[in-house]
Design a protein around this motif. Structure first.
Motif, PDB file in Angstrom:
ATOM      1  N   THR A  65     -13.756   0.686 -12.703  1.00 46.12           N
ATOM      2  CA  THR A  65     -12.824  -0.263 -12.092  1.00 46.12           C
ATOM      3  C   THR A  65     -13.193  -1.685 -12.509  1.00 46.12           C
ATOM      4  N   ASN A  83      -7.143   2.115   2.787  1.00 44.81           N
ATOM      5  CA  ASN A  83      -5.928   1.370   2.433  1.00 44.81           C
ATOM      6  C   ASN A  83      -5.973  -0.039   3.001  1.00 44.81           C
ATOM      7  N   GLU A 139      -8.310   0.368  -7.700  1.00 47.86           N
ATOM      8  CA  GLU A 139      -9.334   1.201  -7.073  1.00 47.86           C
ATOM      9  C   GLU A 139      -8.626   2.220  -6.184  1.00 47.86           C
ATOM     10  N   GLU A 169       0.844  -1.192   0.000  1.00 48.11           N
ATOM     11  CA  GLU A 169       0.000   0.000   0.000  1.00 48.11           C
ATOM     12  C   GLU A 169       0.878   1.239   0.000  1.00 48.11           C
ATOM     13  N   ARG A 202      -8.397  -6.878   0.069  1.00 48.91           N
ATOM     14  CA  ARG A 202      -8.814  -7.393  -1.239  1.00 48.91           C
ATOM     15  C   ARG A 202      -7.609  -7.896  -2.038  1.00 48.91           C
ATOM     16  N   SER A 203      -6.514  -7.148  -1.982  1.00 50.69           N
ATOM     17  CA  SER A 203      -5.306  -7.562  -2.691  1.00 50.69           C
ATOM     18  C   SER A 203      -4.775  -8.883  -2.147  1.00 50.69           C
ATOM     19  N   ASP A 225      -8.644  -1.818   3.757  1.00 48.37           N
ATOM     20  CA  ASP A 225      -9.631  -2.622   3.028  1.00 48.37           C
ATOM     21  C   ASP A 225      -9.084  -3.054   1.671  1.00 48.37           C
ATOM     22  N   ARG A 226      -8.350  -2.158   1.000  1.00 43.04           N
ATOM     23  CA  ARG A 226      -7.796  -2.517  -0.298  1.00 43.04           C
ATOM     24  C   ARG A 226      -6.730  -3.597  -0.158  1.00 43.04           C
ATOM     25  N   LYS A 277      -3.143  -4.282  -5.578  1.00 38.09           N
ATOM     26  CA  LYS A 277      -1.927  -3.468  -5.495  1.00 38.09           C
ATOM     27  C   LYS A 277      -0.782  -4.424  -5.189  1.00 38.09           C
TER      28      LYS A 277
END
Length: 363
Positions: A257, A95, A262, A75, A101-102, A97-98, A201
């Motif tokens: 997206t 960040n 995202e 991140e 997902r990553s 949460d992303r 990411k």
């Protein structure tokens, strides 16, 4: 917060004079703070041994999984010092949460968002003297990352994973004022396709952009634009930034997206623009619509966004056999949205969205 974090202060921290010299002109990604955060994961223990120790090299076995199979995520975020000397981060929950997902996409264990935020807060608090002064666009760039650290050769998810956080003071992205970028359209290379890793990411996405970025620089351009992998006609993103297009009637379009990252800044701009009364469309946006729209005057502003630069105006798009030129100066909306976002981040205007997260209190 569930992490039990031990702190072992560095035995050789930089002197106050050294830190001051670095913060006077920090650049980007070249200087690092005194400490780093580490926590490890195994199936048997889960996340364990959370610690802050002196910043330093890692010792990895030559067979460490990440070196061979690129199982990793990361991140990028920033900490800002406000006028009262308090320190804040911008949307760290987003960040977290992303990264969740990553991690799922890369078959890595999930670090729960509250633990992610706790880890970042802990490092920033320990190294708070590295957060540059308020009144400028300097900040402390924060890099959380997760890597597969099991020593083995074989294509399967790693059974030992390490999550770390390091930090690096960052100067203002535009030292001589905000200037529009010149972009190169690559028609040979793509970043990701349906079902791929474009929305994660992860380093592989950035590695795949480098040869196209080299091509862009060779053409006298600042950045490269990627099209979709299926039809090769829809704009996706730059090497590390999302795109926006402002039309003469005031509405705004940003590529949808699914196969692109995202962006945290991207979603914030959508909220800011809509609050200001603008219509924002998230949809497929063809390269022909871009070229024709700028040429006809229907598209009046183009800009890119990301954590490092925040908002970056785009002036010229080049491709093999042609180019289309936009404005030589940043547009009104580009300047407006950039100022609105930066002012929230540095505490100069009220945060009505609840985006800012306080790490340390005012002196």
């Amino acid at each position: 917060m569930t992490l039990d974090i031990s702190i072992v202060p560095s035995a050789q921290p930089r002197s106050a004079a050294e830190v001051a010299e670095i913060l006077a002109d920090p650049g980007f990604g070249t200087h690092f703070t005194d400490h780093m955060f580490t926590v490890e994961w195994t199936p048997e223990k889960g996340w364990h041994d959370a610690r802050i120790t002196a910043y330093g090299p890692l010792t990895l076995d030559p067979a460490t999984a990440v070196l061979h199979y690129a199982q990793e995520t990361f991140e990028g975020m920033k900490a800002y010092r406000h006028a009262d000397d308090s320190i804040w981060t911008f949307r760290p929950d987003a960040n977290a949460d992303r990264m969740k997902r990553s991690s799922h996409r890369l078959a890595l264990p999930v670090l729960e968002p509250e633990d992610f935020v706790q880890a970042v807060d802990a490092l920033v608090e320990v190294d708070q003297r590295w957060v540059p002064e308020s009144g400028s666009e300097k900040s402390l760039y924060i890099r959380p990352f997760m890597i597969a650290t099991e020593a083995f050769l074989g294509v399967r998810p790693s059974q030992h994973v390490t999550f770390m956080v390091i930090a690096s003071p960052a100067g203002a992205y535009f030292k001589g004022g905000v200037k529009p970028l010149t972009l190169w359209l690559t028609e040979e290379y793509t970043r990701a396709g349906r079902g791929g890793m474009g929305a994660a990411k992860t380093g592989g996405n950035y590695a795949s952009s480098l040869v196209a970025q080299q091509e862009a620089i060779g053409q006298g351009c600042d950045q490269v634009v990627f099209l979709d992998g299926a039809e090769g006609k829809y704009v996706e993103e730059l090497g590390g930034m999302n795109m926006y297009f402002v039309f003469a009637d005031g509405h705004i379009v940003t590529p949808e997206t699914g196969t692109i990252l995202e962006g945290i800044t991207r979603s914030a701009i959508i909220e800011l623009a809509r609050k200001s009364g603008r219509t924002v469309e998230e949809r497929k946006f063809s390269i022909d619509e871009w070229r024709d729209g700028v040429a006809s005057g229907e598209i009046v502003e183009v800009f890119a966004c990301g954590t490092a630069a925040v908002v970056t105006p785009v002036g010229t798009l080049k491709w093999a056999g042609g180019e289309v030129r936009g404005s030589a100066e940043p547009g009104d909306f580009t300047n407006e949205i950039r100022a609105a976002l930066v002012d929230i981040q540095y505490g100069r205007t009220p945060d009505v969205f609840g985006w800012m997260h306080q790490v340390t209190k005012a002196e």
